[in-house]
Design a protein around this motif. Sequence first.
Motif, PDB file in Angstrom:
ATOM      1  N   GLU A 289       0.827  -1.202   0.000  1.00  0.00           N
ATOM      2  CA  GLU A 289       0.000   0.000   0.000  1.00  0.00           C
ATOM      3  C   GLU A 289       0.865   1.256   0.000  1.00  0.00           C
ATOM      4  OE1 GLU A 289      -2.232   0.475   3.650  1.00  0.00           O
ATOM      5  OE2 GLU A 289      -0.903  -0.951   4.650  1.00  0.00           O
ATOM      6  N   PHE A 290       2.151   1.112   0.299  1.00  0.00           N
ATOM      7  CA  PHE A 290       3.105   2.223   0.242  1.00  0.00           C
ATOM      8  C   PHE A 290       3.937   2.096  -1.036  1.00  0.00           C
ATOM      9  CE2 PHE A 290       2.341   1.393   4.770  1.00  0.00           C
ATOM     10  CZ  PHE A 290       1.822   2.614   5.153  1.00  0.00           C
ATOM     11  N   ASP A 291       3.243   1.962  -2.167  1.00  0.00           N
ATOM     12  CA  ASP A 291       3.935   1.769  -3.436  1.00  0.00           C
ATOM     13  C   ASP A 291       4.814   2.971  -3.756  1.00  0.00           C
ATOM     14  OD1 ASP A 291       1.052   2.740  -3.652  1.00  0.00           O
ATOM     15  OD2 ASP A 291       1.820   3.421  -5.577  1.00  0.00           O
ATOM     16  N   GLY A 292       5.952   2.671  -4.349  1.00  0.00           N
ATOM     17  CA  GLY A 292       6.881   3.727  -4.735  1.00  0.00           C
ATOM     18  C   GLY A 292       7.870   4.119  -3.656  1.00  0.00           C
ATOM     19  N   TYR A 293       7.790   3.499  -2.472  1.00  0.00           N
ATOM     20  CA  TYR A 293       8.665   3.875  -1.366  1.00  0.00           C
ATOM     21  C   TYR A 293       9.438   2.661  -0.855  1.00  0.00           C
ATOM     22  CZ  TYR A 293       6.212   8.318  -1.182  1.00  0.00           C
ATOM     23  OH  TYR A 293       5.691   9.545  -1.502  1.00  0.00           O
ATOM     24  N   VAL A 294      10.642   2.911  -0.346  1.00  0.00           N
ATOM     25  CA  VAL A 294      11.464   1.842   0.205  1.00  0.00           C
ATOM     26  C   VAL A 294      10.749   1.159   1.369  1.00  0.00           C
ATOM     27  CG1 VAL A 294      13.616   1.343   1.427  1.00  0.00           C
ATOM     28  CG2 VAL A 294      13.634   2.865  -0.552  1.00  0.00           C
ATOM     29  N   VAL A 295      10.076   1.934   2.200  1.00  0.00           N
ATOM     30  CA  VAL A 295       9.364   1.342   3.330  1.00  0.00           C
ATOM     31  C   VAL A 295       8.282   0.380   2.849  1.00  0.00           C
ATOM     32  CG1 VAL A 295       7.666   3.206   3.520  1.00  0.00           C
ATOM     33  CG2 VAL A 295       8.238   1.840   5.546  1.00  0.00           C
ATOM     34  N   GLY A 296       7.673   0.666   1.704  1.00  0.00           N
ATOM     35  CA  GLY A 296       6.688  -0.247   1.149  1.00  0.00           C
ATOM     36  C   GLY A 296       7.308  -1.579   0.780  1.00  0.00           C
ATOM     37  N   SER A 297       8.507  -1.534   0.183  1.00  0.00           N
ATOM     38  CA  SER A 297       9.219  -2.768  -0.134  1.00  0.00           C
ATOM     39  C   SER A 297       9.543  -3.555   1.125  1.00  0.00           C
ATOM     40  CB  SER A 297      10.517  -2.446  -0.886  1.00  0.00           C
ATOM     41  OG  SER A 297      10.260  -1.850  -2.124  1.00  0.00           O
ATOM     42  N   ALA A 298       9.993  -2.845   2.147  1.00  0.00           N
ATOM     43  CA  ALA A 298      10.368  -3.505   3.397  1.00  0.00           C
ATOM     44  C   ALA A 298       9.171  -4.182   4.046  1.00  0.00           C
ATOM     45  CB  ALA A 298      10.992  -2.491   4.352  1.00  0.00           C
ATOM     46  N   ILE A 299       8.055  -3.473   4.138  1.00  0.00           N
ATOM     47  CA  ILE A 299       6.848  -4.043   4.740  1.00  0.00           C
ATOM     48  C   ILE A 299       6.369  -5.244   3.942  1.00  0.00           C
ATOM     49  CG2 ILE A 299       4.408  -3.614   5.222  1.00  0.00           C
ATOM     50  CD1 ILE A 299       5.181  -0.750   5.964  1.00  0.00           C
ATOM     51  N   SER A 300       6.386  -5.130   2.615  1.00  0.00           N
ATOM     52  CA  SER A 300       5.972  -6.235   1.766  1.00  0.00           C
ATOM     53  C   SER A 300       6.853  -7.459   1.998  1.00  0.00           C
ATOM     54  CB  SER A 300       6.038  -5.818   0.294  1.00  0.00           C
ATOM     55  OG  SER A 300       5.816  -6.905  -0.570  1.00  0.00           O
ATOM     56  N   GLY A 301       8.156  -7.233   2.140  1.00  0.00           N
ATOM     57  CA  GLY A 301       9.064  -8.347   2.383  1.00  0.00           C
ATOM     58  C   GLY A 301       8.798  -9.039   3.696  1.00  0.00           C
ATOM     59  N   VAL A 302       8.576  -8.243   4.760  1.00  0.00           N
ATOM     60  CA  VAL A 302       8.306  -8.815   6.075  1.00  0.00           C
ATOM     61  C   VAL A 302       6.994  -9.591   6.059  1.00  0.00           C
ATOM     62  CG1 VAL A 302       7.787  -8.275   8.478  1.00  0.00           C
ATOM     63  CG2 VAL A 302       9.667  -7.109   7.317  1.00  0.00           C
ATOM     64  N   GLU A 303       5.981  -9.027   5.419  1.00  0.00           N
ATOM     65  CA  GLU A 303       4.694  -9.711   5.328  1.00  0.00           C
ATOM     66  C   GLU A 303       4.828 -11.048   4.621  1.00  0.00           C
ATOM     67  OE1 GLU A 303       1.533  -5.977   5.300  1.00  0.00           O
ATOM     68  OE2 GLU A 303       2.177  -6.866   3.403  1.00  0.00           O
ATOM     69  N   ASN A 304       5.561 -11.062   3.515  1.00  0.00           N
ATOM     70  CA  ASN A 304       5.748 -12.308   2.785  1.00  0.00           C
ATOM     71  C   ASN A 304       6.581 -13.307   3.568  1.00  0.00           C
ATOM     72  OD1 ASN A 304       4.860 -12.599  -0.311  1.00  0.00           O
ATOM     73  ND2 ASN A 304       5.054 -10.424   0.204  1.00  0.00           N
ATOM     74  N   ALA A 305       7.576 -12.805   4.306  1.00  0.00           N
ATOM     75  CA  ALA A 305       8.375 -13.699   5.143  1.00  0.00           C
ATOM     76  C   ALA A 305       7.491 -14.414   6.152  1.00  0.00           C
ATOM     77  CB  ALA A 305       9.468 -12.905   5.856  1.00  0.00           C
ATOM     78  N   ARG A 306       6.568 -13.683   6.777  1.00  0.00           N
ATOM     79  CA  ARG A 306       5.668 -14.300   7.756  1.00  0.00           C
ATOM     80  C   ARG A 306       4.715 -15.283   7.087  1.00  0.00           C
ATOM     81  NH1 ARG A 306       4.783  -8.517  10.779  1.00  0.00           N
ATOM     82  NH2 ARG A 306       6.587  -8.668  12.145  1.00  0.00           N
ATOM     83  N   TRP A 307       4.276 -14.922   5.903  1.00  0.00           N
ATOM     84  CA  TRP A 307       3.377 -15.806   5.168  1.00  0.00           C
ATOM     85  C   TRP A 307       4.102 -17.091   4.759  1.00  0.00           C
ATOM     86  CZ3 TRP A 307       0.357 -14.093   0.156  1.00  0.00           C
ATOM     87  CH2 TRP A 307      -0.726 -14.971  -0.033  1.00  0.00           C
TER      88      TRP A 307
END
Length: 332
Positions: A289-307
Amino acid sequence: MAGSCMLTFVRKHRLLLMASFGVAFLLIMYVEVVAYGITVSVRKDIHAQECSHNSNGKTNKNGFESVIRNIACEVLEENDERLILNEVVRSINYTDCGVIVETASGNIYTAELALLTFSLGVLKSGSVIFNPVLPDWKVDNLASVRFENYMSIYLKFPDTPGQFWDNTLYILHAHERRGFYPVWINHNSHAMSIKGTNILQLVTFGEEANRLSNIDDAEIIKEVMEVLRQVYSKENVSEPVDVLITRWKTDPLYQGSFANVEPGISKAAFSAIRAPVGRLFFAGDAYSEFDGYVVGSAISGVENARWILRTLSDGTDAGSVDGIKSATHTSL
């Protein structure tokens, strides 16, 4: 280099992480970051001498490199064989049983699951062959996410006669042509962590960035210097001693700069964008949901790691679009 993405981390038999652009977290492991025209990759020799930082956990306050070093020191061993650099992915074969990745060098890697964090530009280009092809529900919804072109021209000027531009952090340039070098960034500003660089950064994006992507450096420099001399007069503007021009759009390993989700996208479409396809997971700013930002990439990575951890531990259906609701939507 011809190709499509870099295979930067391999954990055999369990999980493959393929990354080249953005911030990639794998089981809370930071692998690579690309931001504002600078690429930093974890090196195989990063170890004790680079991990002996002070107790506050910061090795470099001036950039993203400190983040990489800190986390790499926690998860990578000296000459860690799990970290594989300079492998360009050509094809990804996935079934209900696992994932097989083949690279341009002919090497083959297999795993139960794979996490793809190479750029949306690479994914949309077709330079990575998926077998079977990605389903229509994934491809059609990804069409709602554009991969934009953001281009920077860094000009380093001599210390003498010194700075000739305005002494503010941001300088806005108005021109009759839309997007014609609209934003300039003063790296001499007190807001910058490194002082006295005498660097002026000119930024453009969209159609103008696409135009510049097809022009050689000499022509861009000539055009930029004409603009500066029109604004600040010929007498005040000296020739730069060094120039760096970012060209993410034409780089086959990136093919753009950042993701931009179209406004008004539905929750269902956004869930489909983020969802895995069988045993393939997708992370990066395009899936946040934070597309275009580094923090969006980081959150997406953490979410996928948990999944992924949940999938490996209890056999949750990795291909379920609805499964993301209970496994993600968490914060860092």
